[in-house]
Enzyme design. Structure first.
Site, PDB file in Angstrom:
ATOM      1  N   GLY A  64     -94.997 -46.622 -43.398  1.00 34.75           N
ATOM      2  CA  GLY A  64     -94.147 -46.351 -42.264  1.00 34.75           C
ATOM      3  C   GLY A  64     -92.689 -46.442 -42.671  1.00 34.75           C
ATOM      4  O   GLY A  64     -92.354 -46.802 -43.798  1.00 34.75           O
ATOM      5  N   VAL A  68     -86.096 -43.931 -45.310  1.00 33.72           N
ATOM      6  CA  VAL A  68     -85.698 -44.032 -46.716  1.00 33.72           C
ATOM      7  C   VAL A  68     -85.297 -45.467 -47.060  1.00 33.72           C
ATOM      8  O   VAL A  68     -84.723 -46.183 -46.252  1.00 33.72           O
ATOM      9  CB  VAL A  68     -84.520 -43.073 -47.020  1.00 33.72           C
ATOM     10  CG1 VAL A  68     -83.270 -43.460 -46.253  1.00 33.72           C
ATOM     11  CG2 VAL A  68     -84.241 -43.017 -48.527  1.00 33.72           C
ATOM     12  N   THR A  69     -85.612 -45.868 -48.277  1.00 32.49           N
ATOM     13  CA  THR A  69     -85.107 -47.133 -48.788  1.00 32.49           C
ATOM     14  C   THR A  69     -84.922 -47.026 -50.293  1.00 32.49           C
ATOM     15  O   THR A  69     -85.310 -46.039 -50.915  1.00 32.49           O
ATOM     16  CB  THR A  69     -86.013 -48.312 -48.415  1.00 32.49           C
ATOM     17  OG1 THR A  69     -85.284 -49.536 -48.635  1.00 32.49           O
ATOM     18  CG2 THR A  69     -87.279 -48.327 -49.253  1.00 32.49           C
ATOM     19  N   TYR A  70     -84.313 -48.041 -50.833  1.00 29.41           N
ATOM     20  CA  TYR A  70     -84.056 -48.092 -52.264  1.00 29.41           C
ATOM     21  C   TYR A  70     -84.785 -49.287 -52.861  1.00 29.41           C
ATOM     22  O   TYR A  70     -84.846 -50.361 -52.245  1.00 29.41           O
ATOM     23  CB  TYR A  70     -82.543 -48.247 -52.519  1.00 29.41           C
ATOM     24  CG  TYR A  70     -82.205 -48.693 -53.927  1.00 29.41           C
ATOM     25  CD1 TYR A  70     -82.253 -47.797 -54.986  1.00 29.41           C
ATOM     26  CD2 TYR A  70     -81.862 -50.021 -54.191  1.00 29.41           C
ATOM     27  CE1 TYR A  70     -81.968 -48.217 -56.281  1.00 29.41           C
ATOM     28  CE2 TYR A  70     -81.570 -50.445 -55.479  1.00 29.41           C
ATOM     29  CZ  TYR A  70     -81.627 -49.543 -56.517  1.00 29.41           C
ATOM     30  OH  TYR A  70     -81.357 -49.960 -57.793  1.00 29.41           O
ATOM     31  N   PHE A 112     -93.062 -55.555 -48.416  1.00 29.92           N
ATOM     32  CA  PHE A 112     -91.670 -55.915 -48.153  1.00 29.92           C
ATOM     33  C   PHE A 112     -90.818 -55.743 -49.411  1.00 29.92           C
ATOM     34  O   PHE A 112     -91.335 -55.718 -50.540  1.00 29.92           O
ATOM     35  CB  PHE A 112     -91.555 -57.366 -47.652  1.00 29.92           C
ATOM     36  CG  PHE A 112     -91.950 -58.413 -48.661  1.00 29.92           C
ATOM     37  CD1 PHE A 112     -91.074 -58.836 -49.654  1.00 29.92           C
ATOM     38  CD2 PHE A 112     -93.209 -59.004 -48.604  1.00 29.92           C
ATOM     39  CE1 PHE A 112     -91.436 -59.816 -50.573  1.00 29.92           C
ATOM     40  CE2 PHE A 112     -93.589 -59.981 -49.521  1.00 29.92           C
ATOM     41  CZ  PHE A 112     -92.699 -60.381 -50.517  1.00 29.92           C
ATOM     42  N   CYS A 157     -83.388 -47.120 -44.125  1.00 34.99           N
ATOM     43  CA  CYS A 157     -84.331 -47.127 -43.015  1.00 34.99           C
ATOM     44  C   CYS A 157     -83.875 -46.212 -41.883  1.00 34.99           C
ATOM     45  O   CYS A 157     -84.286 -46.391 -40.727  1.00 34.99           O
ATOM     46  CB  CYS A 157     -84.567 -48.547 -42.497  1.00 34.99           C
ATOM     47  SG  CYS A 157     -85.150 -49.674 -43.773  1.00 34.99           S
TER      48      CYS A 157
END
Length: 241
Positions: free
Chosen positions: A81, A84-86, A161, A178
Site C-alpha cells: 500500500g 512513493v518512498t525512498y 516499515f 508517501c
C-alpha cells in the site's frame, strides 16, 4: 497461542538490494503459509532506491524525470500500500512475515501495531513519536520519521516499515514522500543532533519491541551480515546529485 506459535525469528540481512530482499520475503511468505517457519522479522538496509506503492496517485517526484534518471537510483513499482518512498543506507527497514490468522486478521491493526513498535522504540531516545490521522507512519511534529506499508497473501504479511535512523535525507527532496506535499522528513540522527549507527543494540531494541507489541518471544536472532559499517561506506560512495 502455543509456545511454538509465540516464537519470533529475527534475521538481520545487512545491506541488500531491494529486489533480492523482496524475493526472500516472497519465499518466506510461502514458507509461513505452510507453517514451515515461525513469524519472522527481516531487518535490512537497501542501497538507494525509490519504490512506488499501489496507492500512487498524481505527481510523485518533485523534479523532472531527467533529474531522477541522473541520480542513477532505481525506481521500482511494488505491491504494498501507499505511494512513493525512498530507501537507502542508514534507514532501517523491517519486513514482518507474520501470519495474521494467529494474531488478528485486520490490516489496519497490523499497521497500527508496526507504528506502535516504532513509537515505543523512539521513546527510549526521549523522542515522542505520534500517529497522524489519514497519514500512516510515525511522525515527530510535522516531520515523518518512519513509513509503514504492507502487503498480504493468505493473511501472511510482507513489506513493513522504514525507520530513518541516519540516512542521507537529501534524497527525499526529489519526491513527495508517501504522496504528501506539505510535510517534511526527519531522522533519529537529525533529531538527536548526533551520528547514530544501526548497531546490534539498536536492532535488538527493535526486535524486543516487536515481540512486546505482537506478544511474541524472540526465539532466534540471526545476524547475516555486519550492517552499519558496510552501509555507511556505500552511502558515502553514492551521493545524490
Amino acid at each position: 497461542m502455543s509456545s511454538r506459535e509465540r516464537e519470533l525469528a529475527v534475521r538481520v540481512l545487512g545491506l541488500r538490494d531491494y529486489e533480492e530482499a523482496y524475493l526472500l520475503q516472497k519465499e518466506l511468505v510461502e514458507a509461513r503459509i505452510r507453517q514451515a517457519i515461525p513469524d519472522t522479522l527481516l531487518l535490512v538496509e537497501h542501497p538507494p532506491v525509490f519504490t512506488l506503492g499501489r496507492g500512487v496517485q498524481g505527481e510523485q517526484f518533485r523534479v523532472p524525470a531527467s533529474q531522477v534518471e541522473a541520480l542513477e537510483v532505481k525506481v521500482i513499482p511494488v505491491d504494498r500500500g501507499g505511494q512513493v518512498t525512498y530507501h537507502g543506507p542508514g534507514q532501517l527497514v523491517g519486513y514482518p512475515i507474520f501470519d495474521l490468522a494467529r494474531h488478528r486478521q485486520d490490516l489496519h491493526w497490523m499497521l497500527w501495531s508496526l507504528e506502535e513498535v516504532l513509537i515505543r522504540f523512539l521513546k527510549d531516545f526521549g523522542i515522542r513519536g505520534e500517529r497522524r490521522k489519514s497519514y500512516p507512519g510515525v511522525w515527530v511534529g510535522r516531520e515523518k520519521i518512519a513509513a509503514v506499508g504492507i502487503g498480504v497473501r493468505r493473511w501472511v504479511t510482507y513489506h513493513g516499515f522504514a525507520l530513518n535512523v541516519n540516512p542521507d535525507l537529501s534524497y527525499f527532496r526529489f519526491i513527495y514522500p508517501c504522496g504528501i506535499h506539505d510535510c517534511g522528513v526527519t531522522s533519529l540522527a537529525e533529531i538527536l543532533g548526533e551520528g547514530i549507527e544501526i548497531s546490534r543494540a539498536l536492532l535488538e531494541k527493535i526486535a524486543f519491541y516487536t515481540g512486546e507489541v505482537f506478544q511474541l518471544e524472540v526465539a532466534s536472532f540471526q545476524n547475516d551480515a555486519e550492517v552499519s559499517g558496510v552501509a555507511q561506506e556505500k552511502a558515502q560512495e553514492q551521493p545524490p546529485c
